[in-house]
Structures are given as C-alpha cells and as structure tokens.
Write an enzyme that holds these catalytic residues in place. Structure first.
Site: not given
Length: 278
Positions: A183, A188, A203, A206
């Site tokens: 990903d 990110h 961030i 998840g």
C-alpha cells in the site's frame, strides 16, 4: 505481482447496485523475503526467529491482507466510490489454512453487501482464497441515500472488563517500511498529501496498526501470532508513526475482545481475535 481479471465496468445507477458484483480473480505470488519484510514492518523483533528467519519461518496470517488488497482497490478503480474520500472503516479476517513462507495463491473478490448509512454507503468487499477469507468495509461519503438497509452494528469491545492492558509501540519509520508491503498511498509518506486530508503528518496504515496490535496481544496472552484464527476491528482514528498506543483486552480462552487507544482517543474499536494451536 498479480494477474487476472477485474470487474466489468457496467452502468450503475446507485451504490446499492454494486451488491453481489464480482471483482474478478487474481493470482498473487510472494517470497520468504516478502513475508519477513511484512513481519518486521508490523513490529516483529529480530529475536523472534520464526517470524524473521527463513530457516524456520512461520508467516503471519495478517500478511494475507496485503496479498488481497487488490480486491477493494478493484472496486475503487471500477468507479463505485470517490477514492479520494473513501475510508477503510473495518476489517475482518478468517484463517482457513496457514500461508506458506513463499508461494502463490489464487483469490476471487466480490461485493458481498452495500449498506445505506444515509449520507454515506458502506461497501463490504469479500476476498476468498484457500488460506483465508478477508472482508473490507469501505465507508464512502456521499454514496448513501439509495434506500438500502443500514447493516449490522459492531461487536462488543473490551471496555472496563479488560483483563490485559498492553502498550503498542509504533516507530517513526513504520509507515515508510509498511508501504513496501504493497500500500503505497502518498498519505503514508508525503506530508503534503497528508495535509490534503487534514492530517499534520503522514499517518500509519490502518492494517499495520491492526497487525501490530494483534502481535502485541498474542505476546501478552502467551499465544503465537502465527496461530491467529480470526480477527476483526473497526478503524476510528488515525495513528502517527511513533505514537505509543494502549491495548485493552478482555481475554477468555483462546479469544479476546480488544480496543486500542492513544491518550484516551480510540483508534481501533470492536476488536475481536481468536488464536488456536500450531
């Protein structure tokens, strides 16, 4: 790399029309290096040799979620929702058989259901394989209001009945490392992309937060993380790499209800995990 078909881009009048649609089939291959990189990215330690050393390697079951990420990605690429606004709301994983340290796996994906939340729709994407069944819940703002069912509520959480409280220590380079597992969304790694979605800094993924928490949970209750049989959680707030989180778990037998927070703010809720043996 994967190979296979993607969903046909037929005319769709509303989000509910996606329910039941196939997203195609894909065969994905991986090596021991991929499985080890994943384990390190979610917090495995150098001393956990059966997670990081090819001579005795056991693949973490959550690694399968990186192999199956093409499923929800195919739905977004087909135009079901605005990918710039869609959010990963929840994740479920059912383990059917261990993933080998290296190999090849054929998967099929479909839209299992679409729930109408009024101002938004929730797409349930299911990916099936011989080793696992994975389900993504994708929250799509602006796609609701089509007259469908609202869908089920979340399961119980640990709450005040927690039997274990454990720290989940993320590290500053974690998102940069985890993105190499597949990903590579800019939020990110790129501060400018993160600011565009209202975040001060890049961030953590998840699914990385989920896997890191499950690794800590397994250690804390004396289970082997590769013995995970099922897991699920909801994503409720972002995590910044380097944050120290707190996991609260209510453990009974081989199962646990858990939630993860940061300074009193829940980041994972409605968590459930079950471990087996060998």
């Amino acid at each position: 790399m994967g190979r296979g078909d993607t969903a046909a881009d037929n005319a769709v009048t509303n989000a509910g029309d996606w329910a039941g649609r196939s997203l195609g089939e894909r065969t994905v291959a991986w090596t021991e290096r991929d499985a080890i990189l994943y384990a390190l990215a979610v917090g495995a330690k150098a001393g956990e040799l059966d997670l990081v050393h090819e001579e005795r390697l056991r693949t973490l079951p959550t690694f399968g979620l990186t192999l199956a990420q093409w499923g929800p990605d195919a739905l977004g690429a087909a135009g079901a929702f605005d990918t710039s606004r869609g959010l990963h709301g929840a994740q479920r994983l059912e383990v059917l058989a261990p993933l080998p340290p290296s190999g090849e796996l054929t998967m099929s994906a479909a839209v299992e259901a679409v729930w109408d939340k009024g101002s938004a729709a929730v797409f349930e994407v299911r990916v099936d394989s011989a080793c696992f069944v994975a389900r993504w819940s994708i929250f799509a703002p602006g796609a609701g209001g089509f007259g469908g069912e609202r869908g089920p509520s979340g399961p119980r959480t640990a709450g005040e009945s927690a039997t274990h409280t454990l720290p989940v220590e993320t590290f500053p380079e974690q998102a940069a490392l985890y993105r190499l597992c597949g990903d590579r969304h800019a939020i990110h790694i790129d501060p400018e992309a993160a600011r565009a979605i209202g975040q001060e800094r890049p961030i953590l993924h998840g699914l990385c937060t989920m896997a890191a928490s499950l690794l800590v949970l397994a250690r804390g209750i004396g289970a082997h993380p590769a013995d995970l049989r099922a897991a699920s959680c909801r994503f409720t707030a972002p995590v910044v790499p380097g944050d120290v989180l707190e996991l609260a778990a209510d453990v009974a037998g081989g199962g646990a209800a858990f939630e993860v927070g940061r300074a009193g703010t829940p980041v994972l809720t409605s968590g459930l995990a079950r471990f087996g043996e060998g």
